[in-house]
Every structure is written in structure tokens, then in C-alpha cells.
Design a protein around this motif. Structure first.
Motif, PDB file in Angstrom:
ATOM      1  N   GLN A   1       1.699  40.333  28.763  1.00  0.00           N
ATOM      2  CA  GLN A   1       2.988  40.962  28.519  1.00  0.00           C
ATOM      3  C   GLN A   1       4.100  40.046  29.023  1.00  0.00           C
ATOM      4  N   VAL A   2       5.117  39.860  28.217  1.00  0.00           N
ATOM      5  CA  VAL A   2       6.231  39.000  28.611  1.00  0.00           C
ATOM      6  C   VAL A   2       6.948  39.620  29.796  1.00  0.00           C
ATOM      7  N   ARG A   3       7.118  38.831  30.845  1.00  0.00           N
ATOM      8  CA  ARG A   3       7.797  39.302  32.053  1.00  0.00           C
ATOM      9  C   ARG A   3       9.070  38.510  32.339  1.00  0.00           C
ATOM     10  N   VAL A   4       9.078  37.238  31.973  1.00  0.00           N
ATOM     11  CA  VAL A   4      10.219  36.380  32.291  1.00  0.00           C
ATOM     12  C   VAL A   4      10.588  35.579  31.044  1.00  0.00           C
ATOM     13  N   VAL A   5      11.891  35.486  30.790  1.00  0.00           N
ATOM     14  CA  VAL A   5      12.420  34.671  29.692  1.00  0.00           C
ATOM     15  C   VAL A   5      13.334  33.612  30.306  1.00  0.00           C
ATOM     16  N   LEU A   6      13.011  32.347  30.058  1.00  0.00           N
ATOM     17  CA  LEU A   6      13.810  31.238  30.564  1.00  0.00           C
ATOM     18  C   LEU A   6      14.457  30.521  29.388  1.00  0.00           C
TER      19      LEU A   6
ATOM     20  N   GLU B   1      15.379  41.009  24.401  1.00  0.00           N
ATOM     21  CA  GLU B   1      16.793  40.945  24.706  1.00  0.00           C
ATOM     22  C   GLU B   1      17.142  42.018  25.735  1.00  0.00           C
ATOM     23  N   PRO B   2      18.066  41.722  26.657  1.00  0.00           N
ATOM     24  CA  PRO B   2      18.419  42.713  27.682  1.00  0.00           C
ATOM     25  C   PRO B   2      19.111  43.929  27.078  1.00  0.00           C
ATOM     26  N   PRO B   3      18.729  45.129  27.500  1.00  0.00           N
ATOM     27  CA  PRO B   3      19.400  46.339  27.013  1.00  0.00           C
ATOM     28  C   PRO B   3      20.773  46.505  27.661  1.00  0.00           C
ATOM     29  N   ALA B   4      21.468  47.516  27.229  1.00  0.00           N
ATOM     30  CA  ALA B   4      22.828  47.740  27.722  1.00  0.00           C
ATOM     31  C   ALA B   4      22.848  48.078  29.210  1.00  0.00           C
ATOM     32  N   ASN B   5      21.778  48.665  29.707  1.00  0.00           N
ATOM     33  CA  ASN B   5      21.743  49.048  31.127  1.00  0.00           C
ATOM     34  C   ASN B   5      21.100  47.987  32.012  1.00  0.00           C
ATOM     35  N   ALA B   6      20.914  46.785  31.520  1.00  0.00           N
ATOM     36  CA  ALA B   6      20.319  45.720  32.324  1.00  0.00           C
ATOM     37  C   ALA B   6      21.234  45.360  33.492  1.00  0.00           C
ATOM     38  N   LEU B   7      20.641  45.065  34.631  1.00  0.00           N
ATOM     39  CA  LEU B   7      21.395  44.706  35.823  1.00  0.00           C
ATOM     40  C   LEU B   7      21.584  43.196  35.896  1.00  0.00           C
ATOM     41  N   THR B   8      22.696  42.782  36.438  1.00  0.00           N
ATOM     42  CA  THR B   8      23.063  41.362  36.467  1.00  0.00           C
ATOM     43  C   THR B   8      22.465  40.678  37.679  1.00  0.00           C
ATOM     44  N   LEU B   9      21.870  39.502  37.463  1.00  0.00           N
ATOM     45  CA  LEU B   9      21.365  38.657  38.544  1.00  0.00           C
ATOM     46  C   LEU B   9      22.392  37.579  38.832  1.00  0.00           C
ATOM     47  N   THR B  10      22.702  37.356  40.095  1.00  0.00           N
ATOM     48  CA  THR B  10      23.743  36.405  40.471  1.00  0.00           C
ATOM     49  C   THR B  10      23.145  35.197  41.194  1.00  0.00           C
TER      50      THR B  10
ATOM     51  N   VAL C   1       7.582  38.066  41.336  1.00  0.00           N
ATOM     52  CA  VAL C   1       8.544  39.117  41.691  1.00  0.00           C
ATOM     53  C   VAL C   1       8.798  40.038  40.513  1.00  0.00           C
ATOM     54  N   ALA C   2       8.724  39.502  39.281  1.00  0.00           N
ATOM     55  CA  ALA C   2       8.921  40.353  38.104  1.00  0.00           C
ATOM     56  C   ALA C   2       7.775  41.351  37.966  1.00  0.00           C
ATOM     57  N   VAL C   3       6.540  40.894  38.211  1.00  0.00           N
ATOM     58  CA  VAL C   3       5.391  41.785  38.116  1.00  0.00           C
ATOM     59  C   VAL C   3       5.439  42.826  39.225  1.00  0.00           C
ATOM     60  N   GLU C   4       5.780  42.416  40.439  1.00  0.00           N
ATOM     61  CA  GLU C   4       5.835  43.357  41.556  1.00  0.00           C
ATOM     62  C   GLU C   4       6.875  44.446  41.329  1.00  0.00           C
ATOM     63  N   ALA C   5       7.993  44.088  40.683  1.00  0.00           N
ATOM     64  CA  ALA C   5       9.042  45.081  40.415  1.00  0.00           C
ATOM     65  C   ALA C   5       8.826  45.789  39.084  1.00  0.00           C
ATOM     66  N   ASP C   6       7.761  45.404  38.344  1.00  0.00           N
ATOM     67  CA  ASP C   6       7.502  45.949  37.005  1.00  0.00           C
ATOM     68  C   ASP C   6       8.764  45.822  36.145  1.00  0.00           C
ATOM     69  N   ALA C   7       9.275  44.577  36.109  1.00  0.00           N
ATOM     70  CA  ALA C   7      10.549  44.335  35.446  1.00  0.00           C
ATOM     71  C   ALA C   7      10.430  43.215  34.426  1.00  0.00           C
ATOM     72  N   LEU C   8      11.443  43.108  33.587  1.00  0.00           N
ATOM     73  CA  LEU C   8      11.645  41.974  32.700  1.00  0.00           C
ATOM     74  C   LEU C   8      12.850  41.207  33.216  1.00  0.00           C
ATOM     75  N   VAL C   9      12.701  39.879  33.335  1.00  0.00           N
ATOM     76  CA  VAL C   9      13.752  39.042  33.911  1.00  0.00           C
ATOM     77  C   VAL C   9      14.168  37.997  32.884  1.00  0.00           C
ATOM     78  N   LEU C  10      15.459  37.854  32.711  1.00  0.00           N
ATOM     79  CA  LEU C  10      16.026  36.830  31.834  1.00  0.00           C
ATOM     80  C   LEU C  10      16.886  35.887  32.669  1.00  0.00           C
ATOM     81  N   ILE C  11      16.565  34.589  32.640  1.00  0.00           N
ATOM     82  CA  ILE C  11      17.400  33.570  33.271  1.00  0.00           C
ATOM     83  C   ILE C  11      18.131  32.844  32.146  1.00  0.00           C
ATOM     84  N   ASP C  12      19.429  33.034  32.099  1.00  0.00           N
ATOM     85  CA  ASP C  12      20.230  32.548  30.975  1.00  0.00           C
ATOM     86  C   ASP C  12      20.767  31.142  31.181  1.00  0.00           C
ATOM     87  N   ARG C  13      20.482  30.542  32.312  1.00  0.00           N
ATOM     88  CA  ARG C  13      20.922  29.170  32.583  1.00  0.00           C
ATOM     89  C   ARG C  13      19.702  28.275  32.670  1.00  0.00           C
TER      90      ARG C  13
END
Length: 450
Positions: free
Chosen positions: A351-356, A206-215, A233-245
Motif C-alpha cells: 500500500q502506498v504510504r509516502v509520495v516523494l 492526491e491530498p484531500p481537502a482535510n490534509a494537514l500541512t507538514l512544515t 513514521v507513516a506506517v506507525e501513524a497509519d497515514a499517507l505522507v506527501l513530500i512536495d519538495r
């Protein structure tokens, strides 16, 4: 691109025209080269008329094929208009993707173009020219014409079958079933996707409180998500990405569609965040209409449109609505047997990187039931089929999916109680809703209660 070309009427006819031009130029040259060396037995089967006769045949073929092609286009457009106005605008993709229609149009245009191209090579011997009749080329035009006549008859038969509402619903059901099986199979088998069968499902982060919004980058319907690009792109940025749509939804440029946050907890650098946001926007693709490329709910949307249109006062065809609900029930039961949880994409280290996000059973059940329940509230046959749909789904679904069935059953019961129905009809409908409760406990009663 492949999916876009699949539902267009022009690619196959265009290819046919191009091949016809090549054949219309090349075959007469072959005719001229081998006409003196042609075996007599072969010459007996080829066109044996004069140059004037060849021109007359080719002119007749070209002229008649123009008329036939115009007729075919008119019938196709009429069918599209009928399907759009009487059933659903979202059925147009089903017709334009029909290979039979595309092949028929391609054959007619190929024959016309070929005859016209060969016509220019026929010489009558006037003005000091040597008479030339491309016998093989004219014979080929004759064979194409016979094939076109046969194709016209078969096309009319095919069209008469395709405009039947039962055929339309069968086509939608088959396409939706293929989409469900293809997408879920890919999600289970694709490397970097779901864990192997038998392993416990992982809870999506789940996204933490400081997660940044993707538009969203461009307005339109979400048609597909490029999972490989998104994971990269998630691996390159060493990030976790959530697509909520999820595919099928309407997106508006500049509005949120998900969130991203650093896996290590360290804030993103400005350059990293810019590359990540741009990469996500490019991976999430939008279009002007919904497609079944990654949209598992598209078939249910089409069937619900048919049911709602059939229940409109101008059409008043509850039987068609009942049939549409039968197809929706079959799709819902198939979906209930599949994993409708979020799609998790993993890197090489698992490791989970993207949640769709994906639509759950409650979303899909609301899509299939809400409008028929509203527009068919006064029709006992529709209410009875909705009760049977819930009974079938209750039997096919897992215990953790039963709350969706229970909530919809409560809506159905309140709708039945609000109607001014005959006592016999009301009793019968209440009995059917009780059968749903039994199916939820794993029991299926046969016959009627007394």
C-alpha cells in the motif's frame, strides 16, 4: 556523514598523521629490540650513518616536507579560488572530493610527522647515554621522502589537468551520470519502492481537502530524505505522507513542505500527529549547500553555471558554453529514458504510504536551457547548440515528454526572431528548429537542406 567526509580535505591527512605517530613510536622500538640480531644482508640495505647523520637526515626531511606541504595547500586553495570565481562556486565539491589531492596531502603530512617522531628517538651517546640509530626507521623515512617527491611531481601534473574546463565538465558529467544511475536504480530495485518492471505505474494519491500541512524543521538546502524513517513514521501513524519538495531545493523553516492525511479517514489524535510531524521533519534533512547525494539536477546546475559564466561579458567564451550544453544534452537524454514520476514508498502490504515528488523533464529542461538562452541570445553558436539539444532530446524522449520540448522550442524560436542576426544566420537557425519538429515525429534528416 559518509558523503560529508568524502568532500572534506582533512579526514585522510588526519588519518595519515595518526598512523605516522604510531609508526614513529613503534618502529624505533622494534629497531632497538632486533638491532643486534639483524641479518648482515639486511643491514647493508638500511641507513648506515651515525646518530648525527641520522638527525641531519630526519631534520632535512621534516623541514623540506613542511615547505612542500605549504606549497601544495597553496596550490589547492588557488585552484579552488579559480574554479569558484571563473566557473562556478558549486564546483568546489568536485575538487575537495578529489582523492588524488587528499592522498597527496596525507602523504606529505605523514612523512613530516613520521620524521619528526623518529627524530626524538635518536641518541648521540652524550650525557652518559648509549648511542642509538634506528636504522629501519630512518630508512623508512627516506623511502617516504622519495614517495613524496614522486607524489609532488604527479600532483602538479594532475593539478594542471584538473583546472582545464574540459576536465571539470567531464568530472561533473561523470558524477551526475553516476548519481542518476544510482538513484533511479535504487528506486526501481529497492523493496517497498517502485513496482516491478512491466507492471502499470500506479497513480500517486492526491491530498484531500482535510490534509494537514507538514512544515520544514530547519532552513537550508534539502540534501536527502531518509526513506526508511519516513516510511516507518507513516506506517506507525497509519497515514499517507506527501513530500512536495525534492533534493536540491531551498527550504525555509516553518514553511510547508508537504501534507499528511489519515489512511482510514479518521482524524489524527494529537499525539499521533505530533509524532508524525516530528518524524517527518527528522527524515527530511537540510544542509548549507547542495550535494549530489540524492539531487539528480545538481550536475545540470553545475554545467549551467559554467555556461552562464562563460557567456558573461567579462569572460565572453561561447565555445565553453557550447561544450557545457553538449554535456547537459547528454544528461537530459539519459534522464528522459528514466522514470521521473513521483517516488512511491509502499508498506509490507504494497500500500502506498509516502509520495516523494521529483523534478520532471520540464523542470530539468528549464534548468539547462533558460540561462544559456537568456545570456547567449545574441550568439548564433549558442542558439544553434540549443536547437541541437532540443533535437537530441526530442529523439530520445517519449511522446508524453514531447510537450516539454515543444514549449522550450517555442521560446527558442521567439528568441531567434527577436535578435538582429544576419539573414544567413537567421535562416540556418530556423532550419535547425525545423529539425527539432522532425525529431518529434521520429524522423532524423541527414545533411543540409537546399
Amino acid at each position: 556523514m559518509r558523503d560529508t567526509l568524502r568532500v572534506q580535505l582533512w579526514p585522510l591527512p588526519t588519518l595519515g598523521v595518526a598512523l605516522a605517530v604510531v609508526a614513529g613510536v613503534g618502529l624505533p622500538r622494534l629497531d632497538e629490540r632486533i638491532r643486534h640480531d639483524m641479518p648482515s644482508w639486511l643491514r647493508d640495505y638500511l641507513f648506515g650513518g651515525s646518530a648525527d647523520a641520522a638527525r641531519s637526515v630526519l631534520t632535512a626531511i621534516a623541514g623540506s616536507l613542511v615547505t612542500v606541504t605549504a606549497l601544495t595547500f597553496s596550490l589547492t586553495v588557488l585552484t579552488l579560488q579559480l574554479a569558484s570565481s571563473q566557473f562556478s562556486p558549486r564546483l568546489l565539491r568536485t575538487f575537495t572530493a578529489d582523492r588524488y589531492v587528499q592522498t597527496t596531502l596525507a602523504l606529505f603530512l605523514t612523512t613530516f610527522t613520521y620524521a619528526l617522531t623518529v627524530l626524538r628517538t635518536v641518541r648521540t651517546g652524550e650525557d652518559e647515554q648509549t648511542e642509538f640509530v634506528p636504522q629501519m626507521s630512518v630508512t623508512a623515512a627516506f623511502v617516504l621522502t622519495l614517495a613524496s617527491v614522486l607524489a609532488l611531481v604527479l600532483f602538479l601534473s594532475h593539478l594542471a589537468r584538473e583546472i582545464r574546463v574540459e576536465t571539470m565538465m567531464n568530472s561533473v558529467h561523470s558524477a551526475a551520470d553516476r548519481t542518476i544511475r544510482r538513484l533511479l536504480a535504487e528506486q526501481q530495485d529497492t523493496a517497498g519502492g517502485e513496482p516491478a518492471a512491466g507492471s502499470p505505474p500506479a497513480a500517486p494519491p492526491e491530498p484531500p481537502a482535510n490534509a494537514l500541512t507538514l512544515t520544514v524543521g530547519a532552513s537550508g538546502f534539502l540534501t536527502s530524505v531518509d526513506e526508511a524513517a519516513l516510511l516507518k513514521v507513516a506506517v506507525e501513524a497509519d497515514a499517507l505522507v506527501l513530500i512536495d519538495r525534492y533534493p536540491g531545493g531551498s527550504l525555509i523553516a516553518g514553511t510547508p513542505m508537504g501534507a499528511a492525511w489519515p489512511r482510514t479517514g479518521e482524524p489524527f489524535s494529537p499525539g499521533t500527529w505530533t509524532r508524525l510531524a516530528e518524524g517527518v521533519r527528522e527524515a527530511v534533512r537540510t544542509g548549507g549547500e547542495r550535494t549530489d547525494l540524492q539531487d539528480i539536477a545538481f550536475g545540470l546546475r553545475q554545467l549551467t553555471d559554467i555556461a552562464a559564466k562563460a557567456l558573461s561579458p567579462g569572460i565572453n567564451d561561447p565555445t565553453t558554453a557550447v561544450h557545457a550544453l553538449s554535456h547537459s544534452s547528454a544528461l537530459l537524454c539519459e534522464l528522459a529514458r528514466r522514470d521521473l514520476g513521483p517516488r512511491l514508498l509502499r508498506d509490507d502490504h504494497q500500500q502506498v504510504r509516502v509520495v516523494l515528488r521529483r523534478p520532471d523533464l520540464q523542470d530539468l529542461l528549464d534548468l539547462a536551457v533558460s540561462q544559456p538562452l537568456r545570456y547567449g541570445a545574441a550568439e548564433p553558436a549558442v542558439l544553434a547548440r540549443l536547437a541541437m539539444l532540443l533535437r537530441e532530446l526530442a529523439w530520445s524522449s517519449a511522446p508524453d515528454q514531447h510537450p516539454a520540448v515543444t514549449a522550450t522550442l517555442a521560446r527558442l524560436r521567439s528568441t531567434i526572431d527577436a535578435q538582429n542576426l544576419h539573414a544567413t544566420e537567421h535562416f540556418r537557425l530556423i532550419e535547425l528548429t525545423e529539425r527539432v519538429d522532425e525529431a518529434l515525429t521520429g524522423r532524423w534528416t541527414h545533411g543540409h537542406r537546399r
